[in-house]
Design an enzyme around this catalytic site. Structure first.
Site, PDB file in Angstrom:
ATOM      1  N   LYS A   1      27.673  39.795  33.347  1.00 31.73           N
ATOM      2  CA  LYS A   1      26.808  38.721  33.850  1.00 31.73           C
ATOM      3  C   LYS A   1      25.673  38.462  32.856  1.00 31.73           C
ATOM      4  O   LYS A   1      25.132  39.426  32.305  1.00 31.73           O
ATOM      5  CB  LYS A   1      26.167  39.122  35.191  1.00 31.73           C
ATOM      6  CG  LYS A   1      27.172  39.396  36.298  1.00 31.73           C
ATOM      7  CD  LYS A   1      26.506  39.916  37.574  1.00 31.73           C
ATOM      8  CE  LYS A   1      27.555  40.074  38.670  1.00 31.73           C
ATOM      9  NZ  LYS A   1      27.090  40.757  39.864  1.00 31.73           N
TER      10      LYS A   1
ATOM     11  N   SER B   1      33.610  33.073  43.917  1.00 31.03           N
ATOM     12  CA  SER B   1      34.512  34.048  43.321  1.00 31.03           C
ATOM     13  C   SER B   1      34.154  34.176  41.830  1.00 31.03           C
ATOM     14  O   SER B   1      33.174  33.580  41.385  1.00 31.03           O
ATOM     15  CB  SER B   1      35.916  33.523  43.547  1.00 31.03           C
ATOM     16  OG  SER B   1      36.824  34.332  42.924  1.00 31.03           O
ATOM     17  N   LEU B   2      34.926  34.924  41.068  1.00 32.11           N
ATOM     18  CA  LEU B   2      34.632  35.071  39.634  1.00 32.11           C
ATOM     19  C   LEU B   2      35.828  34.594  38.824  1.00 32.11           C
ATOM     20  O   LEU B   2      36.976  34.812  39.213  1.00 32.11           O
ATOM     21  CB  LEU B   2      34.377  36.547  39.297  1.00 32.11           C
ATOM     22  CG  LEU B   2      33.061  37.145  39.780  1.00 32.11           C
ATOM     23  CD1 LEU B   2      33.099  38.667  39.642  1.00 32.11           C
ATOM     24  CD2 LEU B   2      31.889  36.586  38.981  1.00 32.11           C
TER      25      LEU B   2
ATOM     26  N   ARG C   1      33.380  37.136  53.529  1.00 29.82           N
ATOM     27  CA  ARG C   1      33.354  36.019  52.602  1.00 29.82           C
ATOM     28  C   ARG C   1      33.967  34.757  53.207  1.00 29.82           C
ATOM     29  O   ARG C   1      33.526  33.645  52.929  1.00 29.82           O
ATOM     30  CB  ARG C   1      34.112  36.419  51.331  1.00 29.82           C
ATOM     31  CG  ARG C   1      34.143  35.344  50.300  1.00 29.82           C
ATOM     32  CD  ARG C   1      34.503  35.915  48.945  1.00 29.82           C
ATOM     33  NE  ARG C   1      34.601  34.842  47.986  1.00 29.82           N
ATOM     34  CZ  ARG C   1      35.732  34.202  47.709  1.00 29.82           C
ATOM     35  NH1 ARG C   1      36.841  34.545  48.303  1.00 29.82           N
ATOM     36  NH2 ARG C   1      35.733  33.218  46.825  1.00 29.82           N
TER      37      ARG C   1
ATOM     38  N   TYR D   1      50.779  39.530  45.056  1.00 28.01           N
ATOM     39  CA  TYR D   1      50.584  38.262  45.773  1.00 28.01           C
ATOM     40  C   TYR D   1      50.355  37.149  44.748  1.00 28.01           C
ATOM     41  O   TYR D   1      50.956  36.075  44.837  1.00 28.01           O
ATOM     42  CB  TYR D   1      49.394  38.353  46.742  1.00 28.01           C
ATOM     43  CG  TYR D   1      49.214  37.058  47.496  1.00 28.01           C
ATOM     44  CD1 TYR D   1      49.913  36.820  48.676  1.00 28.01           C
ATOM     45  CD2 TYR D   1      48.382  36.053  46.993  1.00 28.01           C
ATOM     46  CE1 TYR D   1      49.793  35.609  49.345  1.00 28.01           C
ATOM     47  CE2 TYR D   1      48.263  34.839  47.649  1.00 28.01           C
ATOM     48  CZ  TYR D   1      48.961  34.627  48.833  1.00 28.01           C
ATOM     49  OH  TYR D   1      48.855  33.425  49.483  1.00 28.01           O
TER      50      TYR D   1
ATOM     51  N   CYS E   1      64.793  76.050  57.489  1.00 30.51           N
ATOM     52  CA  CYS E   1      64.403  75.151  56.407  1.00 30.51           C
ATOM     53  C   CYS E   1      62.941  75.293  56.021  1.00 30.51           C
ATOM     54  O   CYS E   1      62.582  75.097  54.878  1.00 30.51           O
ATOM     55  CB  CYS E   1      64.684  73.723  56.808  1.00 30.51           C
ATOM     56  SG  CYS E   1      63.797  73.288  58.278  1.00 30.51           S
TER      57      CYS E   1
ATOM     58  N   ASP F   1      47.167  42.599  45.688  1.00 31.06           N
ATOM     59  CA  ASP F   1      46.631  41.401  45.033  1.00 31.06           C
ATOM     60  C   ASP F   1      47.494  40.870  43.907  1.00 31.06           C
ATOM     61  O   ASP F   1      47.814  39.690  43.836  1.00 31.06           O
ATOM     62  CB  ASP F   1      45.295  41.783  44.398  1.00 31.06           C
ATOM     63  CG  ASP F   1      44.161  41.199  45.177  1.00 31.06           C
ATOM     64  OD1 ASP F   1      44.411  40.788  46.330  1.00 31.06           O
ATOM     65  OD2 ASP F   1      43.043  41.158  44.628  1.00 31.06           O
TER      66      ASP F   1
ATOM     67  N   CYS G   1      61.505  69.074  61.834  1.00 30.08           N
ATOM     68  CA  CYS G   1      62.674  69.912  62.057  1.00 30.08           C
ATOM     69  C   CYS G   1      62.452  70.604  63.401  1.00 30.08           C
ATOM     70  O   CYS G   1      61.385  71.179  63.630  1.00 30.08           O
ATOM     71  CB  CYS G   1      62.793  70.957  60.953  1.00 30.08           C
ATOM     72  SG  CYS G   1      63.990  72.236  61.318  1.00 30.08           S
TER      73      CYS G   1
ATOM     74  N   LYS H   1      33.761  46.010  38.678  1.00 34.55           N
ATOM     75  CA  LYS H   1      34.262  45.070  39.689  1.00 34.55           C
ATOM     76  C   LYS H   1      34.957  45.936  40.737  1.00 34.55           C
ATOM     77  O   LYS H   1      36.044  46.481  40.514  1.00 34.55           O
ATOM     78  CB  LYS H   1      35.233  44.070  39.078  1.00 34.55           C
ATOM     79  CG  LYS H   1      35.696  43.038  40.097  1.00 34.55           C
ATOM     80  CD  LYS H   1      36.428  41.890  39.439  1.00 34.55           C
ATOM     81  CE  LYS H   1      36.695  40.777  40.427  1.00 34.55           C
ATOM     82  NZ  LYS H   1      37.537  41.170  41.566  1.00 34.55           N
TER      83      LYS H   1
HETATM   84  S1  IVH Z   1      29.477  38.908  41.541  1.00 38.45           S
HETATM   85  C1  IVH Z   1      28.341  34.676  42.163  1.00 38.45           C
HETATM   86  N1  IVH Z   1      29.822  41.429  41.014  1.00 38.45           N
HETATM   87  O1  IVH Z   1      34.832  40.149  43.176  1.00 38.45           O
HETATM   88  C2  IVH Z   1      28.808  36.028  41.830  1.00 38.45           C
HETATM   89  N2  IVH Z   1      31.429  40.357  42.400  1.00 38.45           N
HETATM   90  O2  IVH Z   1      36.541  37.836  42.315  1.00 38.45           O
HETATM   91  C3  IVH Z   1      29.980  36.447  42.581  1.00 38.45           C
HETATM   92  N3  IVH Z   1      33.193  41.842  43.219  1.00 38.45           N
HETATM   93  O3  IVH Z   1      34.109  37.898  45.748  1.00 38.45           O
HETATM   94  C4  IVH Z   1      30.267  37.852  42.688  1.00 38.45           C
HETATM   95  N4  IVH Z   1      32.478  43.673  42.242  1.00 38.45           N
HETATM   96  O4  IVH Z   1      33.745  40.370  46.257  1.00 38.45           O
HETATM   97  C5  IVH Z   1      30.311  40.351  41.659  1.00 38.45           C
HETATM   98  N5  IVH Z   1      30.004  43.674  40.480  1.00 38.45           N
HETATM   99  C6  IVH Z   1      30.465  42.606  41.116  1.00 38.45           C
HETATM  100  C7  IVH Z   1      31.623  42.664  41.909  1.00 38.45           C
HETATM  101  C8  IVH Z   1      32.077  41.503  42.536  1.00 38.45           C
HETATM  102  C9  IVH Z   1      33.403  43.155  43.034  1.00 38.45           C
HETATM  103  C10 IVH Z   1      34.073  40.964  44.027  1.00 38.45           C
HETATM  104  C11 IVH Z   1      33.334  40.046  44.962  1.00 38.45           C
HETATM  105  C12 IVH Z   1      33.820  38.670  44.630  1.00 38.45           C
HETATM  106  C13 IVH Z   1      35.062  38.933  43.852  1.00 38.45           C
HETATM  107  C14 IVH Z   1      35.273  37.822  42.845  1.00 38.45           C
END
Ligand code: IVH
Length: 684
Positions: free
Chosen positions: A300, A90-91, A145, A45, A442, A42, A434, A124
Site C-alpha cells: 500500500k 477489493s484489491l 463485506r 472457483y 486390527c 478460491d 472396528c 494478505k
Molecule cells: S486492504 C481498500 N489489506 O483481501 C483496501 N485487505 O481481495 C481494501 N485482505 O476484501 C482492503 N488482508 O478482506 C487489505 N492486509 C490487507 C488484507 C486485505 C486480507 C482481504 C480483504 C479484502 C480482500 C481483497
C-alpha cells in the site's frame, strides 16, 4: 497435474461441460454464502469462472441467464442489510515482481510523481473481511463485506473473535476493518469440537471462518481470530489523526485491537519498491511456518495524501495491490481410496492422488475424513479433485470438479468388513469403528506402538518388529502384558540377550512414569497427550479416574462434554488391563496432585505458560509435550497460543510471532535459562 494458478482456466470442451460448470459454480457460491462448508476453494472457483467466461466468449448463443459471469459473488452473495460507511473495496492482483513494478508505475502516473511516503507491506490474510464498529468505546456492531456497499449484520459473533475487544479505552468511536480467520490451531480445535458434535469437519480454515461467522444457533462456540488492516471514521468521530497507514494501524493497536504487528510478518514501511519486493519474498519464505493462512502480500502507498491523490476505481483502490502467492490449493486426480484402521479402531478413508506440488511439498495422500464425507461430496475414483494443504495441516481433499468428469469415473467402494481384522464394522456414527475396538486384532499393534511411544511409556528399543513377534508368539495382548515378560521371552523375540536386558531396564523405568503417561498409554478414545495430562492432574489417581462419572469428566479442562460418555465407557472397558498394570507395579498417581505437595507452593502456581522456539541449554532435547509436562509438574498450566490469559512466554531460539504477540500484550517473557532456573527443582 497442475497447481491451480491465477492464469489457469478449467477447459470446457462442450455445452454439457459448460452446463455442469455453471451448476457447480452456482452451488459452490450458494454453499459458501450459506454455511461456508462445501464450497470450492478460491483458486478453483476462479479457474472454473474463467473457464465459463472463456466458453461464453466462444459460444455467445449458449450463455445461460443464471451464469455467474460478471456478477458479484457469482450472483448469490447475500444482499446485506447494513449500509457500509465507506465502500469495502477489493484489491487488484499482481503475480510477480514485474506486475508490482507496473502497478507502481501506474500509481506514479496517477499521483504525478514517484511514491514519496513509502510502501507499507503486510500480509494478505486468508479469511473473511469484517468491519467492527466501536461507538463510545463499545463494540456495537459487526458487518460482513456483502457486495461491498451493503454488508450482512454479523453482530451475533461478538464475543467469539479473539483480537476484537468488547471495549476500547477513551470512549472512542471508530470502524476498524480487517480479516477474521481461523488460525491453524483454532482450525484443528474447531474440527475436534465439530467431530464431538457429529458435525462435518471444515475442509479448510477459510470456509470454516465463513461458516462460523454466519452460524447463529450452533450448540457450541468456535473461536476465530481478527487482525485489523484498516480503519475508517464512524459518525464523524474524528479519531483517526494518523497521516498514513502505519500511523493509523498504530492508533488501532493502541486500542487493544489486534493488528498484524502481533505477528512476525506484520506491517513494515519501506522507502523503495525494491525493499518492498524483498519483504514480499521474505514473507513468502516465512509462510509455511505461520500460525495462520495467507494468500498474498498487500503493498500500500503509506501516505494518506498519496492515497487520496491516487483514488479508487469501482472495485479496487489504486493505491494498494495484492501480490498473490502461489495457492495452497491444487487440482489433481483421485487414483484410489485406501482404508486404514487407527490405534483406537477408527476406520478412515485415505485418498491416493496423482502426486502434486502444493505449498512446497509433493502430496500423494490426503484425508477423506469419513464415509459421510464421501457420500456428501459424491466423490468418485478418477475425479479431478481440489486439494488443500497449508503448512503442517494434513492435506485434505475438498470437492470433485464435476465439470471435468469424463464418464470413466467409478464409485468408491465402502468396506463391508474391517480392513484390519476382517471383523464387523460399527457404522452407527459418522466415524466408522472396528467393532473389535482398539483391543480387537486390527487395533492391537497400533495401540501397542502408541503405548510404548516417547510421549507415553517411552520404552525405547521396543520397535514394531519386536512387538509383532511378541504378539504373534501369543505373549502380548495389551500394554500390561509387556510388564510380565521374562528375560528369556524378550531375548527370544529380539534375538539378543543384551537387548532383552536393556528392555527390562526400560520397562522398569516405565513403571515409574507419572499417571498422565500411563493413562495416555491406554489409548482411551477421544483423548491424546494434552487431555491425558488434564485428566491425570484433575483426578490425581487412576482409582479416581475410574470412579469418575461422565458428568465429573466434563469438569476436566478442555474435555468436550459430548465425548465424556464415550471416554467413561472406554475406561470401564479397560478395567482388566488397568488391574494388570496395578498388579505389575506400574505407578498410578500423578506427582504433585492432591497432597501436601500441592500446587500452591510451586514456582509456576497460577501461571499460564506458553513455550515457543527451540530449547537449548538445560532444556535441550525436550519436545513440546515434555515442556508442557514440566510446566504442569511445576504447578502451572501449559498452552499452545499466546492470549491475554498468558502470564509467561518462554522464548527459545527462533521465537517469532508468539514472541511478538507477547510483547504487544506486555506478557512476561523469559529466556530458556531464566525459565530453567525457575523450575530447577523439577528438571530431573
Ligand atoms: S486492504 C481498500 N489489506 O483481501 C483496501 N485487505 O481481495 C481494501 N485482505 O476484501 C482492503 N488482508 O478482506 C487489505 N492486509 C490487507 C488484507 C486485505 C486480507 C482481504 C480483504 C479484502 C480482500 C481483497
Amino acid at each position: 497435474m497442475t497447481t491451480t494458478t491465477a492464469a489457469t482456466a478449467v477447459p470446457l470442451t462442450d455445452r454439457s461441460a459448460y452446463t455442469r460448470a455453471v451448476e457447480q459454480a452456482l452451488a459452490a457460491s450458494a454453499a459458501y454464502y450459506g454455511d461456508g462448508e462445501t464450497a470450492l476453494d478460491d483458486a478453483s472457483y476462479d479457474a472454473l469462472a474463467r473457464g465459463i467466461a472463456a466458453y461464453e466468449l466462444a459460444h455467445p448463443g449458449h450463455v445461460r441467464a443464471d451464469s455467474p459471469t460478471g456478477k458479484v459473488g457469482g450472483g448469490v452473495a447475500p444482499v446485506g442489510e447494513v449500509a457500509h460507511t465507506v465502500a469495502m473495496l477489493s484489491l487488484d492482483n499482481v503475480f510477480d515482481a514485474e506486475g508490482l513494478v507496473k502497478w507502481d508505475a501506474s500509481l506514479a502516473r496517477r499521483i504525478d510523481h514517484p511514491v514519496e511516503g513509502g510502501y507499507a507491506v503486510e500480509p494478505k490474510l486468508d479469511g473473511a473481511a469484517l468491519a467492527a464498529r466501536y461507538r463510545d468505546g463499545r463494540l456495537v456492531q459487526l458487518v460482513g463485506r456483502g457486495n461491498g456497499t451493503q454488508g450482512e449484520d454479523l453482530s451475533h459473533a461478538i464475543g467469539s473473535i479473539a483480537g476484537l475487544p468488547a471495549e476500547v479505552p477513551g470512549g472512542v468511536t471508530v470502524e476498524v476493518r480487517g480479516e477474521v480467520l481461523l488460525t491453524r490451531e483454532q482450525f484443528e480445535r474447531a474440527n475436534e469440537i465439530r467431530a464431538a458434535h457429529g458435525a462435518k469437519p471444515f475442509s479448510n480454515p477459510r470456509n470454516g471462518t465463513a461458516g462460523t461467522l454466519r452460524a447463529k444457533d450452533r450448540p457450541y462456540t468456535i473461536e476465530t481470530t481478527f487482525f485489523a488492516y484498516g480503519a475508517v471514521e464512524l459518525d464523524g468521530g474524528g479519531f483517526l489523526t494518523g497521516a498514513g497507514h502505519e500511523a493509523v494501524m498504530d492508533q488501532v493497536a493502541a486500542l487493544g485491537v489486534q493488528t498484524t504487528s502481533a505477528t512476525e510478518i506484520g506491517l513494515r514501511v519501506y522507502a523503495t519498491l525494491t525493499e518492498a519486493q524483498a519483504r514480499v519474498e521474505e514473507i513468502q519464505r516465512l509462510r509455511p511456518g505461520l500460525p495462520f493462512g495467507i494468500d498474498g502480500v498487500v503493498v500500500k502507498a503509506n501516505a494518506h495524501a498519496e492515497q487520496q491523490a491516487a483514488g479508487s476505481g469501482t472495485r479496487h483502490p489504486h493505491w494498494a495491490v495484492a501480490y498473490k502467492l502461489p495457492p495452497v490449493e491444487a487440482r489433481t486426480r483421485l487414483l484410489a481410496v485406501e482404508w486404514n484402521v487407527g490405534r483406537t479402531g477408527h476406520i478412515a478413508p485415505r485418498a491416493v492422488l496423482e502426486p502434486v506440488e502444493v505449498d512446497g511439498s509433493t502430496v500423494t495422500y490426503a484425508t477423506l475424513h469419513n464415509p459421510a464425507f464421501i457420500r456428501n461430496t459424491g466423490l468418485k475414483v478418477g475425479d479431478t479433485v481440489v486439494l488443500y494443504k497449508a503448512g503442517d495441516i494434513i492435506p485434505r481433499v475438498e470437492a470433485p470438479m464435476v465439470a471435468l468428469r469424463t464418464g470413466e469415473e467409478t464409485d468408491i467402494v465402502l468396506p463391508e468388513a474391517c480392513p484390519g481384522c476382517g471383523g464387523d464394522i460399527d457404522t452407527s456414527g459418522e466415524r466408522w469403528e472396528c467393532a473389535g475396538g482398539a483391543s480387537g486384532g486390527c487395533g492391537r499393534l497400533p495401540s501397542l506402538r502408541y503405548a510404548v511411544g516417547r510421549d507415553q511409556l517411552d520404552i525405547d528399543g521396543l520397535g514394531v518388529t519386536y512387538l509383532e513377534a511378541l504378539v504373534e508368539a501369543g505373549l502380548v495382548d495389551d500394554v500390561a502384558d509387556l510388564f510380565f515378560l521374562t528375560r528369556e521371552q524378550l531375548a527370544e523375540a529380539t534375538g539378543s540377550d543384551k537387548r532383552a536386558d536393556s528392555l527390562l531396564d526400560r520397562l522398569a523405568k516405565a513403571k515409574e512414569q507419572p499417571l498422565n503417561r500411563v493413562f495416555c498409554a491406554l489409548g482411551v478414545v477421544r483423548t491424546g497427550r494434552t487431555l491425558s495430562r488434564e485428566i491425570a492432574r484433575h483426578f490425581g489417581t487412576m482409582d479416581a479416574i475410574r470412579a469418575a462419572t461422565p458428568d465429573e469428566l466434563t469438569e476436566v479442562n478442555k474435555l468436550p462434554g459430548a465425548n465424556a460418555p464415550k471416554i467413561a465407557a472406554h475406561i470401564a472397558a479397560l478395567g482388566p488391563v488397568i488391574d494388570k498394570l496395578v498388579e505389575a507395579g506400574v505407578n498410578m498417581t500423578e506427582p504433585g496432585t492432591g497432597d501436601a505437595d500441592g500446587t500452591g507452593s510451586k514456582p509456576l502456581a497460577g501461571e499460564a505458560v506458553v513455550v515457543t522456539g527451540g530449547m537449548h541449554g538445560p532444556l535441550a532435547g525436550r519436545n513440546r509435550n515434555e515442556m508442557n509436562e514440566l510446566i504442569e509438574r511445576a504447578g502451572g498450566t501449559a498452552s499452545g497460543s499466546v492470549s491475554k490469559k498468558t502470564t509467561i512466554l518462554v522464548a527459545g531460539e527462533g521465537a517469532g510471532s508468539k514472541l511478538a504477540k507477547a510483547e504487544q500484550l506486555g506478557t512476561r517473557v523469559l529466556t530458556e535459562d531464566e525459565f530453567a532456573a525457575l523450575v530447577a527443582e523439577y528438571l530431573s
